[in-house]
Design an enzyme around this catalytic site. Structure first.
Site, PDB file in Angstrom:
ATOM      1  N   SER A   1      49.844  52.868  24.253  1.00  0.00           N
ATOM      2  CA  SER A   1      49.361  53.422  22.884  1.00  0.00           C
ATOM      3  C   SER A   1      49.456  55.057  22.810  1.00  0.00           C
ATOM      4  O   SER A   1      50.201  55.512  23.760  1.00  0.00           O
ATOM      5  CB  SER A   1      47.902  53.177  22.498  1.00  0.00           C
TER       6      SER A   1
ATOM      7  N   LYS B   1      57.929  63.354  20.038  1.00  0.00           N
ATOM      8  CA  LYS B   1      58.187  63.109  21.473  1.00  0.00           C
ATOM      9  C   LYS B   1      59.124  63.945  22.175  1.00  0.00           C
ATOM     10  O   LYS B   1      59.832  64.696  21.517  1.00  0.00           O
ATOM     11  CB  LYS B   1      58.905  61.678  21.544  1.00  0.00           C
TER      12      LYS B   1
ATOM     13  N   CYS C   1      19.486  28.666   1.208  1.00  0.00           N
ATOM     14  CA  CYS C   1      20.514  29.354   0.340  1.00  0.00           C
ATOM     15  C   CYS C   1      21.885  29.110   0.691  1.00  0.00           C
ATOM     16  O   CYS C   1      22.288  29.264   1.610  1.00  0.00           O
ATOM     17  CB  CYS C   1      20.051  30.918   0.750  1.00  0.00           C
TER      18      CYS C   1
ATOM     19  N   GLU D   1      58.729  48.148  16.183  1.00  0.00           N
ATOM     20  CA  GLU D   1      57.508  47.855  15.396  1.00  0.00           C
ATOM     21  C   GLU D   1      58.032  46.829  14.347  1.00  0.00           C
ATOM     22  O   GLU D   1      59.034  46.915  13.695  1.00  0.00           O
ATOM     23  CB  GLU D   1      56.989  48.980  14.689  1.00  0.00           C
TER      24      GLU D   1
ATOM     25  N   CYS E   1      20.050  31.970  -4.488  1.00  0.00           N
ATOM     26  CA  CYS E   1      18.825  30.945  -4.501  1.00  0.00           C
ATOM     27  C   CYS E   1      17.658  31.295  -5.051  1.00  0.00           C
ATOM     28  O   CYS E   1      16.729  30.247  -5.220  1.00  0.00           O
ATOM     29  CB  CYS E   1      18.778  30.287  -2.851  1.00  0.00           C
TER      30      CYS E   1
ATOM     31  N   LYS F   1      56.093  57.154  11.528  1.00  0.00           N
ATOM     32  CA  LYS F   1      55.262  56.220  12.328  1.00  0.00           C
ATOM     33  C   LYS F   1      55.004  54.895  11.466  1.00  0.00           C
ATOM     34  O   LYS F   1      54.398  54.931  10.599  1.00  0.00           O
ATOM     35  CB  LYS F   1      53.554  56.753  12.808  1.00  0.00           C
TER      36      LYS F   1
ATOM     37  N   GLU G   1      59.867  61.323  14.232  1.00  0.00           N
ATOM     38  CA  GLU G   1      60.279  59.940  13.516  1.00  0.00           C
ATOM     39  C   GLU G   1      59.038  59.601  12.617  1.00  0.00           C
ATOM     40  O   GLU G   1      57.797  59.763  13.311  1.00  0.00           O
ATOM     41  CB  GLU G   1      60.716  59.013  14.390  1.00  0.00           C
TER      42      GLU G   1
END
Length: 601
Positions: A41, A247, A389, A130, A368, A72, A70
């Protein structure tokens, strides 16, 4: 082509059009695959200062470092394994070390090539990227669901995840998913290029789609400007994004920088701040949960927030309503917490109608009519009706059938709610008494679907003691606590006879939980339901006594586990700790010896 392949089966290849759509092919449901290179991650940052710190940190060690940026993509990570240029496997990220095989479904996604455009492709290359659902496809999917009375999705990311994991690849094919590549895993026969930008150029040449707005950066000012520009354009893009990724461009710099915990040092994600919009509170209703919890919910005039139409926002409890002083008729600021869950941020007091009144919790259950009680010292008010209920009964049955409980495949919320409304279900045991004719008589339920439900009910009869305990829905008892109880008592009668003192002697079971467990098993109605479920055929294997090491460094030690572990689930880790003579607890205290912290702790 089908006729030719039927006559000459040796000519069938994996990238044949007859193999792409899916047809009768079955998805490899539930098959797990280990990633040769873990799928990591990214660390999140939220300000210009943090971006400056990131760039300065890299350049302190690598003065000539260059950077790329770039969008995400708001989707879910996927690994595509190509061997000699042919797609042989697709797997989800999973826990980073192990993911789920979704190859059959991914073959239906047109954006993903089944064969790389190269006369001499690498022997092996693992392309990371992705999966996402374009906004237009998401809108069409929800429109069709509303038209047909089906379930709509909250956002494109959830829709993409649900579509990718369909049992029928033909359904995935109809959902129009797409893909952007942004990374590289294992590779053989492929020389790593000098830069990440070069890798993306190679992907384009192979026919693999990449993020179209990727750019090189020449300064920190350019990095900040890119974020501001994309923030203005994000809602006009044909796909959802939730930030930008920075990056180091040169692979030599990436490899030298290395990793910290489960994230690279050479990349960060700058997340967009939550979008806030104003709308009107048209009503405040209350919902009844499985344990009788009464939750106030604001019904909002529909407003689009971050690409999703928001109509409801939970107000949690009476104290939270009073703290925010939310009233019917108020104009409020709404955002999606974490870009997912709608929440009311604050009220615009200047716009409040003069005749508005503070919200008052009801004294009796709207379903109820039973009295609503708020125990002293608790924030949550509860309906006292129990399973009398219908709202509580439906939620209890939904919990019973859920994935971590009995895992009754195909028995969705709507079916259970329908049966409760029809007064056909009064306890979980009633599920196993319904016949094929009963199921087939339900709206939109054909005989084949009814047979599938019966088969799922039969399969669910074979379970584990821990799952069964969790499925009973004892207040405060989650799946981890259920596992503790199953391992300690090993037999249900022993647990049912346990006193509060015995229960509290188990590390991880406190006095409040012990009281709820004891009271649950003292209730004659609950004992009758358990007997009926066992009479219906629910069973589990004998829980073996664990072989516990006494000479281990963990013997007698207490460990708290938090976050996602890279190679196993927390339950598996707890089982390992137990075998090594240690104990696991759910909260840090003065008795804690070790805290085992995974990702997103």
């Amino acid at each position: 082509l089908k006729a030719i392949e039927a006559e000459y089966p040796e000519l069938i290849t994996k990238n044949s059009p007859t193999q792409k759509v899916g047809g009768s092919a079955q998805r490899t449901a539930g098959i797990l695959v280990r990633h040769d290179v873990p799928m990591l991650s990214l660390q999140d940052v939220f300000s210009e200062a943090e971006i400056r710190e990131f760039v300065a940190g890299i350049r302190a060690h690598f003065p000539a470092a260059e950077f790329v940026v770039e969008e995400k993509i708001d989707g879910l990570s996927l690994a595509l394994r190509y061997e000699n240029g042919v797609l042989v496997r697709a797997a989800t990220r999973g826990d980073g070390a192990t993911g789920e095989d979704v190859t059959a479904n991914v073959r239906t996604i047109r954006a993903i090539p089944l064969r790389l455009l190269d006369t001499a492709p690498p022997a092996v290359i693992d392309i990371r990227g992705e999966i996402y659902m374009p906004k237009a496809a998401f809108a069409a999917l929800n429109a069709a669901a509303e038209r047909d009375g089906g379930k709509t999705f909250a956002n494109p990311r959830n829709a993409a995840a649900g579509s990718l994991r369909q049992l029928d690849p033909a359904i995935t094919a109809s959902r129009k998913l797409s893909f952007f590549a942004y990374g590289l895993g294992a590779h053989d026969g492929y020389a790593l290029p000098a830069t990440y930008s070069d890798l993306l150029a190679q992907y384009r040449a192979w026919g693999v789609p990449v993020c179209p707005l990727q750019r090189a950066l020449d300064s920190v000012a350019a990095a900040v400007a890119y974020m501001a520009d994309l923030g203005e354009k994000r809602h006009a893009l044909p796909y959802e994004i939730d930030g930008v990724v920075y990056k180091a461009d040169y692979y030599a710099d990436q490899q030298a920088a290395g990793f910290v915990s489960r994230a690279p040092r050479w990349a960060v994600a700058w997340k967009f701040p939550a979008v806030e919009k104003t709308t009107l509170v048209e009503a405040i209703d209350v919902q009844v949960g499985r344990t009788g919890a009464i939750t106030p919910v604001a019904r909002l005039r529909p407003v689009e927030v971050g690409g999703v139409t928001v109509t409801n926002a939970t107000l949690h409890n009476a104290d939270e309503v009073a703290r925010k002083d939310v009233r019917v008729g108020d104009t409020v600021f709404v955002r999606r917490a974490g870009d997912v869950i709608p929440e009311i941020v604050k009220t615009v007091l200047e716009a409040r109608p003069a005749e508005s009144l503070p919200f008052a919790m009801p004294t009796h259950c709207p379903d109820c009519g039973s009295e609503i009680i708020r125990p002293e010292g608790e924030a949550v008010a509860r309906c006292s009706g129990g399973l009398h209920c219908r709202a509580q009964r439906a939620q209890a049955l939904i919990h019973f059938a859920s994935r971590k409980a009995l895992d009754i495949q195909g028995l969705g919320d709507k079916l259970i709610e329908q049966l409760v409304r029809d007064d056909r279900l009064h306890s979980p045991a009633d599920l196993f008494a319904l016949t094929l004719e009963d199921w087939a008589a339900l709206p939109r339920m054909a005989e084949k679907s009814a047979q599938n439900i019966l088969a799922a009910l039969e399969a669910a009869k074979s379970t584990t003691l821990a799952r069964f305990i969790y499925a009973l829905g004892i207040r405060e008892v989650g799946n981890v606590s259920a596992e503790l109880l199953a391992r300690h008592y090993r037999e249900l009668p022993a647990l049912m006879a346990a006193s509060e003192e015995d229960l509290q002697a188990i590390d991880g079971i406190g006095p409040v939980m012990a009281q709820y467990i004891r009271h649950f098993f003292l209730d004659d109605a609950n004992r009758a339901v358990i007997a009926a479920l066992q009479a219906a055929g629910i069973h589990w294997p004998v829980v073996e006594a664990p072989v516990i090491a006494t000479d281990s460094p963990l013997a007698g030690k207490t460990v708290v586990i938090t976050g996602n572990l890279p190679t196993m689930s927390r339950d598996e880790a707890a089982a390992h700790i137990a075998r090594l003579g240690g104990k696991t607890s759910s909260a840090v205290s003065k008795k804690t010896d070790y805290l085992l912290a995974g990702d997103k702790a």
